[in-house]
Design a protein around this motif. Structure first.
Motif, PDB file in Angstrom:
ATOM      1  N   ASN A 264      -6.534  16.040 -71.990  1.00 49.72           N
ATOM      2  CA  ASN A 264      -6.623  17.394 -71.384  1.00 49.72           C
ATOM      3  C   ASN A 264      -5.302  18.096 -71.939  1.00 49.72           C
ATOM      4  OD1 ASN A 264      -8.840  16.723 -69.776  1.00 49.72           O
ATOM      5  ND2 ASN A 264      -7.688  15.265 -68.600  1.00 49.72           N
ATOM      6  N   TYR A 265      -4.691  17.427 -72.598  1.00 53.43           N
ATOM      7  CA  TYR A 265      -3.403  18.066 -72.925  1.00 53.43           C
ATOM      8  C   TYR A 265      -3.625  19.506 -73.745  1.00 53.43           C
ATOM      9  CZ  TYR A 265       1.068  18.689 -75.527  1.00 53.43           C
ATOM     10  OH  TYR A 265       2.349  19.058 -76.241  1.00 53.43           O
ATOM     11  N   TRP A 266      -4.358  19.184 -74.817  1.00 53.23           N
ATOM     12  CA  TRP A 266      -4.448  20.723 -75.871  1.00 53.23           C
ATOM     13  C   TRP A 266      -5.806  20.727 -76.227  1.00 53.23           C
ATOM     14  CZ3 TRP A 266      -1.295  20.861 -81.001  1.00 53.23           C
ATOM     15  CH2 TRP A 266      -1.016  22.117 -81.671  1.00 53.23           C
ATOM     16  N   ASP A 267      -6.490  21.761 -75.944  1.00 54.77           N
ATOM     17  CA  ASP A 267      -7.938  21.901 -76.054  1.00 54.77           C
ATOM     18  C   ASP A 267      -8.345  22.301 -77.573  1.00 54.77           C
ATOM     19  OD1 ASP A 267     -10.586  21.813 -75.634  1.00 54.77           O
ATOM     20  OD2 ASP A 267     -10.685  23.657 -74.195  1.00 54.77           O
ATOM     21  N   LEU A 268      -8.160  21.268 -78.370  1.00 53.82           N
ATOM     22  CA  LEU A 268      -8.578  21.602 -79.826  1.00 53.82           C
ATOM     23  C   LEU A 268      -9.954  21.194 -80.225  1.00 53.82           C
ATOM     24  CD1 LEU A 268      -5.330  20.185 -81.852  1.00 53.82           C
ATOM     25  CD2 LEU A 268      -5.837  22.713 -80.795  1.00 53.82           C
ATOM     26  N   LYS A 269     -10.554  21.850 -81.184  1.00 58.13           N
ATOM     27  CA  LYS A 269     -12.002  21.369 -81.457  1.00 58.13           C
ATOM     28  C   LYS A 269     -11.807  20.924 -82.783  1.00 58.13           C
ATOM     29  CE  LYS A 269     -13.582  22.699 -77.514  1.00 58.13           C
ATOM     30  NZ  LYS A 269     -14.080  21.789 -76.619  1.00 58.13           N
ATOM     31  N   ALA A 270     -12.888  20.113 -83.313  1.00 58.89           N
ATOM     32  CA  ALA A 270     -13.263  19.711 -84.770  1.00 58.89           C
ATOM     33  C   ALA A 270     -14.480  19.977 -85.063  1.00 58.89           C
ATOM     34  CB  ALA A 270     -12.896  18.248 -84.714  1.00 58.89           C
TER      35      ALA A 270
END
Ligand code: PMV
Length: 328
Positions: free
Chosen positions: A171-177
């Protein structure tokens, strides 16, 4: 006893390439990865005293003899820790396509380590589980944890200090791949074979090892600061350095195809035009693109219909490996 466990795939931003001990599967360098949701292995392990051999099914099929040997010898390690000798029935399923350029060995061995230890009555802590998963596959040590993960390169002879740990949770950093599939052909040289060949023949191998701590520190700092630009820079550097190393082996290893290069250029063009995105590539031709949640649709739009891409998978940040109860 029957136990079901689930683990997610992961993608390294600072790459693992090279072993300091082949037999114990100890990495020559540390690594940093992101665990992905959506790309999951679910594995069931059931002990059965009547079995004379382990019975293994992967994605509904009996695997090759080589795979059976690798999995059975991993199960043997669990049996020896547990002082048990009955064999097991293993059934494992990935929800992502094989040939997706995602190491199914990472989620596979993390799920097997968890389900296998519990089935034999063990209760390892996450660090012990990571050490065990590492014996199956280096990157599996990282799939024990969710979020942003660091694999430590240890120094002890027995590998007791080679394990992964969580840097920050999912939940720390909403990155997407976005995983851009360019070819579904099975790769010709596995990462294990490729990294061993590289470490013996590349004149740059020592430089790779010597520069790895700095890459890890920079990536960790970028994650702590949520500095996307910095993370982009260090991730692309580590990826290109790993492939430069493979290219410099004798004979050189080329994991890319023409589309891989086109897509890498496309990602850099997009970033120069202000879209937060960066690429990474593993031991295959697929390009993995990271972006922020706010930009994921825009980035997907850039690549949809792009010649050379056969499929696009999208994932967010995934959680720890866990036991599934019947109701899950
Ligand atoms: O865990 P292995 O043995 O499949 O090796 C993984 C190697 C890379 O995927 C290329 C890099 C990494 O750190 O995951």
């Amino acid at each position: 006893m029957e136990i079901k466990a689930k683990a997610n795939a992961n993608i390294a931003l600072v790459k693992y390439w090279g072993k300091r001990d082949e037999k114990l599967n100890l990495p020559a360098v540390g690594s940093i990865s992101v665990t992905l949701d959506q790309l999951t292995t679910i594995t069931t392990v059931e002990t059965d005293e009547s079995l004379t051999e382990d019975e293994i099914i992967i994605n509904g099929k009996t695997p090759t003899d080589k795979e059976i040997l690798r999995i059975s010898s991993f199960l043997g390690k669990i049996r020896s820790i547990a002082h048990r000798d009955e064999k097991v029935r293993v059934s494992s399923r990935n929800n992502f396509p094989t040939g997706a350029g995602l190491a199914s060995s990472a989620s596979g061995f993390a799920a097997l380590a968890l389900a296998g230890t519990k089935a034999y009555g063990l209760d390892p802590d996450p660090q012990e589980l990571s050490i065990l998963a590492r014996k199956g596959s280096g990157s599996a040590a990282r799939s024990v944890f969710g979020g942003f993960v660091e694999m430590i390169r240890g120094y002890s002879e027995d590998g007791i200090d080679d394990f992964a740990m969580q840097i920050a949770d999912e939940n720390y950093w909403d990155l997407k791949a976005l995983i851009l599939i360019t070819s579904e052909e099975k790769k010709k040289v596995s990462s294990t074979t490729g990294m061993i060949h590289t470490s013996f023949t590349s004149p740059y191998f020592q430089a790779w090892v010597d520069s790895s701590d700095e890459d890890i520190q920079e990536a960790k700092f970028a994650i702590y600061e949520k500095d996307f630009e910095k993370l982009a820079e260090i991730s692309e550097l580590s990826c290109l350095k790993m492939h430069a190393l493979a290219l410099s082996a004798k004979p050189g290893l080329i994991y890319w195809n023409g589309s891989t290069i086109d897509l890498i250029n496309e990602v850099r063009r997009g970033r120069a035009n202000g879209i937060p995105m960066f690429f990474t590539v593993d031991a295959g031709p697929q390009v993995k693109v990271f972006t922020t949640a706010a930009y994921v649709e825009k980035v997907k739009g850039l690549f949809e219909g792009h010649p050379g891409i056969t499929k696009i998978l999208t994932a967010g940040i995934g959680s720890d490996a866990k036991i599934l109860r019947d109701e899950d």
